[in-house]
Structures are given as structure tokens and as C-alpha cells.
Design an enzyme around this catalytic site. Structure first.
Site, PDB file in Angstrom:
ATOM      1  N   ASP A  82       0.832  -1.205   0.000  1.00 30.33           N
ATOM      2  CA  ASP A  82       0.000   0.000   0.000  1.00 30.33           C
ATOM      3  C   ASP A  82       0.872   1.262   0.000  1.00 30.33           C
ATOM      4  O   ASP A  82       1.913   1.301   0.673  1.00 30.33           O
ATOM      5  CB  ASP A  82      -0.876  -0.063   1.268  1.00 30.33           C
ATOM      6  N   HIS A 179      -7.413   9.989   5.173  1.00 27.93           N
ATOM      7  CA  HIS A 179      -6.758   9.007   6.047  1.00 27.93           C
ATOM      8  C   HIS A 179      -6.810   9.476   7.504  1.00 27.93           C
ATOM      9  O   HIS A 179      -6.840  10.672   7.769  1.00 27.93           O
ATOM     10  CB  HIS A 179      -5.283   8.856   5.668  1.00 27.93           C
ATOM     11  N   HIS A 207      -9.690   5.038  -0.159  1.00 20.99           N
ATOM     12  CA  HIS A 207      -8.777   5.101   0.996  1.00 20.99           C
ATOM     13  C   HIS A 207      -9.496   5.828   2.134  1.00 20.99           C
ATOM     14  O   HIS A 207     -10.523   6.474   1.922  1.00 20.99           O
ATOM     15  CB  HIS A 207      -7.503   5.858   0.619  1.00 20.99           C
ATOM     16  N   GLY A 208      -8.940   5.720   3.343  1.00 21.46           N
ATOM     17  CA  GLY A 208      -9.522   6.443   4.475  1.00 21.46           C
ATOM     18  C   GLY A 208     -10.858   5.862   4.911  1.00 21.46           C
ATOM     19  O   GLY A 208     -11.819   6.592   5.142  1.00 21.46           O
ATOM     20  N   SER A 210     -11.819   4.504   7.683  1.00 19.23           N
ATOM     21  CA  SER A 210     -12.220   4.565   9.098  1.00 19.23           C
ATOM     22  C   SER A 210     -13.060   5.807   9.361  1.00 19.23           C
ATOM     23  O   SER A 210     -12.584   6.929   9.148  1.00 19.23           O
ATOM     24  CB  SER A 210     -10.978   4.606   9.996  1.00 19.23           C
ATOM     25  N   VAL A 230      -8.784   0.138   5.210  1.00 15.00           N
ATOM     26  CA  VAL A 230      -9.099   0.427   6.617  1.00 15.00           C
ATOM     27  C   VAL A 230      -7.835   0.201   7.457  1.00 15.00           C
ATOM     28  O   VAL A 230      -7.238  -0.876   7.397  1.00 15.00           O
ATOM     29  CB  VAL A 230     -10.227  -0.493   7.137  1.00 15.00           C
TER      30      VAL A 230
HETATM   31  P1  13P Z   1      -7.723   4.884   7.543  1.00 15.03           P
HETATM   32  O1  13P Z   1      -6.551   4.859   8.458  1.00 15.03           O
HETATM   33  O2  13P Z   1      -8.426   6.178   7.563  1.00 15.03           O
HETATM   34  O3  13P Z   1      -8.631   3.722   7.736  1.00 15.03           O
HETATM   35  O4  13P Z   1      -7.136   4.781   6.036  1.00 15.03           O
HETATM   36  C1  13P Z   1      -6.408   3.651   5.680  1.00 15.03           C
HETATM   37  C2  13P Z   1      -5.880   3.765   4.294  1.00 15.03           C
HETATM   38  O5  13P Z   1      -6.463   4.369   3.428  1.00 15.03           O
HETATM   39  C3  13P Z   1      -4.608   3.074   4.013  1.00 15.03           C
HETATM   40  O6  13P Z   1      -4.174   3.255   2.714  1.00 15.03           O
END
Ligand code: 13P
Length: 277
Positions: A82, A179, A207-208, A210, A230
Site C-alpha cells: 500500500d 486518512h 482510501h480512508g 475509518s 481500513v
Molecule cells: P484509515 O486509516 O483512515 O482507515 O485509512 C487507511 C488507508 O487508506 C490506508 O491506505
């Protein structure tokens, strides 16, 4: 089913209209907990590690463990690198045998992002691996910081040109996602996502993951998101659960916290019962 490519997982999800969680995992307990959830719920899963995480979670230890855990699993598991930033680390991850990598050139000017993403695609494809690239800047930081959202949203027409010129297999989009913990309620631009999905054929990545609502996740999946990253949510669940007074208890609780958070996301994403792709 065991170790499979992220492409095979995401193409099935794209055809059948569900999402697959890609979880950033930082130790053995997290890998065990995530795979146990996937097996319990008969769901495909993507295990991943980002370049910013390497100083404390080295890939030469993590990728062999993730790949072995994937081979032993009863459900489809892909292992992905990633947010690759440097050419060297991306090449190393391919050497360790991941099936796909992300090249993150999102902060670069458009033409430079195209050029460098295309270069990674050319090399990765020659090695039998697939590439996720990003257009538009996702806010926050994947290192888990609390930065303000500093976004530059993905333009649908540019997305079409970007995918065509780079040959990337998956496209990460910026539609108001960020993120780390959201500093304000996310306001995802679903119309923009719909237009991006109409403009490109490749599976889209959010992405992001959470802090996004269940309804927003479902709408995103309806408009082409197939991979959802996540990280922060797992880390918060672990911190809220562990009891540091007993070591064995501590590691078991960590594994169980990851199990529960991964399972929660799989239910929302609709990937449960999809263990045959
Ligand atoms: P979060 O930490 O907001 O869940 O995002 C994770 C992410 O996008 C990793 O590439």
C-alpha cells in the site's frame, strides 16, 4: 482458496457489486485476527502494509508472514503493498512476492504522476503483478495523523485519461475521503464518484475507510468502489480493548479486537459468503 491476486478478488467484487476490505496490519496478531474473521465469515480479504509503516513494521518480516498466512487460508486472500512512494521499496515488495502494489504519485503534477505510475505498471506487469495508482489527493495521512483534510478531488475526465495512459489496474480516488480519524464528518461526493465510475473500467479504491458511515460505504460500493482501505479503525479498536497487565491476554485481546473490527467491516461491505470467487 488461499493466496490469490487482488485483481481476481476485485474483478469478482466489481461484477457482483460488493466491496472488499483491505486492512493495514502491523503485527502477527493482526494478521491472525484478520484471516480468522475472513474464514469465519467466508469472505475474501486483502492484507496490506504501507511504506510509511515500514520503519516499525519491516516488509522482509511482514510479507513472508502475510503470504504464508494467505496460502494456509480457506478463503481468497491477496497481499498488497500500500502507498508505495519510493521506487526501491516498491521493487523490494515485488521481490518478496506481493501480487500487487500501489504507486502513490497523487501529490505530483498530473503528467509526472502519469509518467511515474506508467513506469511502475510496466515493471510490475512484466513481473506478473498488478498496480493501483491514485489520482487526486486523499486528505490526512496514512501514518495515522490528525491532519486537516487537504484534498484535491479526482476529476472524472482526467481519470479516464490517467487510466488510459498509465495502464493501471485499479484507481484510488479522492472524493472527500481522508486518512486517519476524520476531523469533521466526511462529506463524500457521490456524484463525482458516479462520473468517475462511468469514465473508467477499472475497479475503484476508497482510501480512508475509518469513520465513514455504513450508508456512505454502501453508496460508494454502488458507484464502483470495490476495495476499501481500513487502518485507523483497527488500531483504535485494539487500543480500546487491550489489557497490558498480562502478556498472553494482551496478544489474544489484540487478535480478537482485529477479528471484530474486520468482521464488522466485511458485513457492511457485503463480502461475507463470497469465499468462492
Ligand atoms: P484509515 O486509516 O483512515 O482507515 O485509512 C487507511 C488507508 O487508506 C490506508 O491506505
Amino acid at each position: 482458496m488461499a493466496l490469490v491476486s487482488m485483481k481476481s478478488i476485485l474483478h469478482h467484487a466489481q461484477t457482483e457489486h460488493y466491496g472488499v476490505g483491505a486492512f493495514n496490519l502491523l503485527n502477527m496478531e493482526a494478521v491472525k485476527g484478520a484471516i480468522a474473521a475472513a474464514e469465519e465469515l467466508n469472505s475474501p480479504i486483502i492484507l496490506q502494509l504501507a511504506e510509511v509503516q515500514l520503519p516499525h513494521t519491516p516488509m522482509h518480516l511482514m510479507f513472508p508472514m502475510m503470504l504464508q498466512a494467505a496460502r494456509e487460508a480457506s478463503v481468497p486472500v491477496a497481499v498488497h503493498y500500500d502507498h508505495g512512494i519510493t521506487f526501491e521499496a516498491i521493487m523490494q515488495s515485488l521481490k518478496y512476492g506481493v501480487g500487487s502494489v500501489m504507486y502513490d504519485g497523487a501529490a505530483l503534477p498530473f503528467d509526472e504522476n502519469v509518467q511515474l505510475s506508467a513506469e511502475i505498471v510496466r515493471i510490475a506487469h512484466a513481473m506478473g503483478a498488478d498496480v493501483e495508482a491514485e489520482l487526486g489527493v486523499v486528505g490526512g495521512t496514512e501514518a495515522g495523523g490528525h491532519e486537516d483534510i487537504n484534498e484535491c478531488l479526482t476529476d472524472p475526465a482526467q481519470a479516464h485519461e490517467f487510466v488510459k495512459r498509465t495502464g493501471c489496474d485499479f484507481l484510488a480516488v479522492a472524493i472527500g475521503n481522508a486518512h486517519g480519524p476524520y476531523v469533521k464528518k466526511p462529506d463524500l461526493q457521490m456524484d463525482r464518484l458516479k462520473q468517475i465510475n462511468e469514465a473508467v473500467q477499472v475497479p475503484l479504491v476508497l482510501h480512508g475507510g475509518s469513520g465513514i458511515s455504513d450508508d456512505d460505504f454502501k453508496t460508494c460500493i454502488k458507484h464502483g468502489i470495490t476495495k476499501i482501505n481500513v487502518a485507523t479503525s483497527l488500531q483504535e479498536r485494539v487500543l480500546a480493548t487491550i489489557d497490558a497487565s498480562n502478556y498472553v491476554n494482551f496478544t489474544q485481546k489484540m487478535e480478537m479486537a482485529v477479528f471484530e473490527d474486520v468482521a464488522k467491516h466485511m458485513k457492511i461491505f457485503g463480502s461475507i459468503g463470497r469465499g468462492r470467487i
